[in-house]
Motif scaffolding. Structure first.
Motif, PDB file in Angstrom:
ATOM      1  N   VAL A  42     -74.596 -80.186  28.241  1.00 31.37           N
ATOM      2  CA  VAL A  42     -74.059 -79.964  29.580  1.00 31.37           C
ATOM      3  C   VAL A  42     -73.309 -78.637  29.604  1.00 31.37           C
ATOM      4  N   ASN A  43     -73.163 -78.095  30.793  1.00 30.34           N
ATOM      5  CA  ASN A  43     -72.404 -76.868  30.971  1.00 30.34           C
ATOM      6  C   ASN A  43     -70.969 -77.200  31.346  1.00 30.34           C
ATOM      7  N   GLY A  44     -70.089 -76.280  31.067  1.00 25.19           N
ATOM      8  CA  GLY A  44     -68.697 -76.440  31.437  1.00 25.19           C
ATOM      9  C   GLY A  44     -68.091 -75.090  31.737  1.00 25.19           C
ATOM     10  N   SER A  45     -66.961 -75.115  32.417  1.00 31.99           N
ATOM     11  CA  SER A  45     -66.259 -73.870  32.685  1.00 31.99           C
ATOM     12  C   SER A  45     -64.762 -74.146  32.728  1.00 31.99           C
ATOM     13  N   VAL A  46     -64.002 -73.093  32.432  1.00 26.51           N
ATOM     14  CA  VAL A  46     -62.549 -73.198  32.425  1.00 26.51           C
ATOM     15  C   VAL A  46     -61.977 -71.798  32.601  1.00 26.51           C
ATOM     16  N   THR A  47     -60.840 -71.729  33.237  1.00 30.85           N
ATOM     17  CA  THR A  47     -60.103 -70.474  33.310  1.00 30.85           C
ATOM     18  C   THR A  47     -58.887 -70.615  32.409  1.00 30.85           C
ATOM     19  N   LEU A  48     -58.772 -69.711  31.448  1.00 29.81           N
ATOM     20  CA  LEU A  48     -57.663 -69.706  30.506  1.00 29.81           C
ATOM     21  C   LEU A  48     -56.738 -68.546  30.836  1.00 29.81           C
ATOM     22  N   THR A  49     -55.440 -68.815  30.842  1.00 30.37           N
ATOM     23  CA  THR A  49     -54.456 -67.781  31.133  1.00 30.37           C
ATOM     24  C   THR A  49     -53.333 -67.867  30.125  1.00 30.37           C
ATOM     25  N   LYS A  50     -52.934 -66.710  29.611  1.00 28.46           N
ATOM     26  CA  LYS A  50     -51.813 -66.624  28.681  1.00 28.46           C
ATOM     27  C   LYS A  50     -50.656 -65.953  29.410  1.00 28.46           C
ATOM     28  N   TYR A  51     -49.465 -66.566  29.318  1.00 30.92           N
ATOM     29  CA  TYR A  51     -48.262 -66.041  29.941  1.00 30.92           C
ATOM     30  C   TYR A  51     -47.209 -65.755  28.872  1.00 30.92           C
ATOM     31  N   LYS A  52     -46.462 -64.697  29.100  1.00 28.60           N
ATOM     32  CA  LYS A  52     -45.295 -64.389  28.277  1.00 28.60           C
ATOM     33  C   LYS A  52     -44.087 -64.878  29.058  1.00 28.60           C
ATOM     34  N   THR A  53     -43.304 -65.769  28.452  1.00 27.33           N
ATOM     35  CA  THR A  53     -42.184 -66.377  29.136  1.00 27.33           C
ATOM     36  C   THR A  53     -40.877 -65.985  28.458  1.00 27.33           C
ATOM     37  N   THR A  54     -39.954 -65.466  29.242  1.00 30.35           N
ATOM     38  CA  THR A  54     -38.614 -65.174  28.754  1.00 30.35           C
ATOM     39  C   THR A  54     -37.630 -65.968  29.599  1.00 30.35           C
ATOM     40  N   ALA A  55     -36.364 -65.849  29.272  1.00 31.86           N
ATOM     41  CA  ALA A  55     -35.347 -66.573  30.029  1.00 31.86           C
ATOM     42  C   ALA A  55     -35.293 -66.108  31.483  1.00 31.86           C
ATOM     43  N   LYS A  56     -35.709 -64.857  31.722  1.00 35.52           N
ATOM     44  CA  LYS A  56     -35.598 -64.302  33.068  1.00 35.52           C
ATOM     45  C   LYS A  56     -36.890 -64.315  33.871  1.00 35.52           C
ATOM     46  N   SER A  57     -38.036 -64.305  33.202  1.00 30.86           N
ATOM     47  CA  SER A  57     -39.278 -64.176  33.972  1.00 30.86           C
ATOM     48  C   SER A  57     -40.486 -64.696  33.196  1.00 30.86           C
ATOM     49  N   GLU A  58     -41.608 -64.703  33.893  1.00 32.18           N
ATOM     50  CA  GLU A  58     -42.888 -65.052  33.289  1.00 32.18           C
ATOM     51  C   GLU A  58     -43.898 -63.998  33.716  1.00 32.18           C
ATOM     52  N   GLN A  59     -44.680 -63.505  32.762  1.00 30.65           N
ATOM     53  CA  GLN A  59     -45.622 -62.426  33.016  1.00 30.65           C
ATOM     54  C   GLN A  59     -46.989 -62.810  32.456  1.00 30.65           C
ATOM     55  N   GLU A  60     -48.043 -62.587  33.263  1.00 28.25           N
ATOM     56  CA  GLU A  60     -49.395 -62.868  32.788  1.00 28.25           C
ATOM     57  C   GLU A  60     -49.814 -61.791  31.792  1.00 28.25           C
ATOM     58  N   ILE A  61     -50.309 -62.248  30.642  1.00 28.91           N
ATOM     59  CA  ILE A  61     -50.785 -61.339  29.600  1.00 28.91           C
ATOM     60  C   ILE A  61     -52.289 -61.139  29.740  1.00 28.91           C
ATOM     61  N   TYR A  62     -53.007 -62.244  29.902  1.00 28.33           N
ATOM     62  CA  TYR A  62     -54.465 -62.164  29.970  1.00 28.33           C
ATOM     63  C   TYR A  62     -55.005 -63.437  30.601  1.00 28.33           C
ATOM     64  N   SER A  63     -56.117 -63.299  31.316  1.00 31.34           N
ATOM     65  CA  SER A  63     -56.789 -64.442  31.911  1.00 31.34           C
ATOM     66  C   SER A  63     -58.291 -64.214  31.814  1.00 31.34           C
ATOM     67  N   ALA A  64     -59.028 -65.285  31.532  1.00 25.17           N
ATOM     68  CA  ALA A  64     -60.480 -65.185  31.432  1.00 25.17           C
ATOM     69  C   ALA A  64     -61.110 -66.490  31.899  1.00 25.17           C
ATOM     70  N   ALA A  65     -62.205 -66.351  32.632  1.00 22.79           N
ATOM     71  CA  ALA A  65     -63.006 -67.507  33.047  1.00 22.79           C
ATOM     72  C   ALA A  65     -64.154 -67.634  32.057  1.00 22.79           C
ATOM     73  N   LEU A  66     -64.257 -68.778  31.410  1.00 22.63           N
ATOM     74  CA  LEU A  66     -65.302 -69.003  30.416  1.00 22.63           C
ATOM     75  C   LEU A  66     -66.345 -69.971  30.948  1.00 22.63           C
ATOM     76  N   GLN A  67     -67.588 -69.654  30.669  1.00 26.10           N
ATOM     77  CA  GLN A  67     -68.716 -70.530  30.962  1.00 26.10           C
ATOM     78  C   GLN A  67     -69.280 -70.967  29.612  1.00 26.10           C
ATOM     79  N   LEU A  68     -69.258 -72.240  29.335  1.00 25.77           N
ATOM     80  CA  LEU A  68     -69.754 -72.744  28.057  1.00 25.77           C
ATOM     81  C   LEU A  68     -70.847 -73.764  28.310  1.00 25.77           C
ATOM     82  N   PRO A  69     -71.722 -74.017  27.382  1.00 27.24           N
ATOM     83  CA  PRO A  69     -71.687 -73.513  26.009  1.00 27.24           C
ATOM     84  C   PRO A  69     -72.270 -72.107  25.906  1.00 27.24           C
ATOM     85  N   VAL A  70     -71.834 -71.415  24.863  1.00 31.43           N
ATOM     86  CA  VAL A  70     -72.375 -70.107  24.505  1.00 31.43           C
ATOM     87  C   VAL A  70     -72.934 -70.212  23.094  1.00 31.43           C
TER      88      VAL A  70
END
Length: 109
Positions: free
Chosen positions: A46-74
């Protein structure tokens, strides 16, 4: 450097289709999860998909580092190839659009 300054990274999985969502604490766990899900989807044929996002979190804020939409299987045979494919999830600073586009060109060859 302030020893009390705490920086953490958070990984988010959204728009999941045929994926088992789990919590991961670092890029190594994330990539191992992608490998396991890719193999599971291949076995189920079967096929699947997901969006993965990495955030950098500090006491004051949150910042997106990277995001990718994956289509699997590969069809990736070696674990090192997963590292190459998902290398930006190791980044500690936001990934520039130029770097994203260059990586996409290299990976698609």
């Amino acid at each position: 450097m302030n020893p009390f300054k705490k920086t953490a990274f958070r990984y988010e999985m959204t728009e999941c289709i045929n994926f088992r969502v789990t919590e991961v604490s670092d890029a190594y766990e994330l990539i191992n999860w992608v490998i396991a899900e890719n193999l599971r989807l291949q076995e189920l044929k079967v096929n699947g998909s997901v969006t993965l996002t990495k955030y950098k979190t500090t006491a004051k804020s949150e910042q997106e580092i990277y995001s990718a939409a994956l289509q699997l299987p590969v069809l990736i045979a070696e674990e090192e190839d997963y590292d190459d494919w998902l290398e930006f999830f190791y980044a500690a600073q936001p990934v520039k659009e130029k770097d994203r586009l260059e990586k996409k060109k290299v990976f698609l060859k």
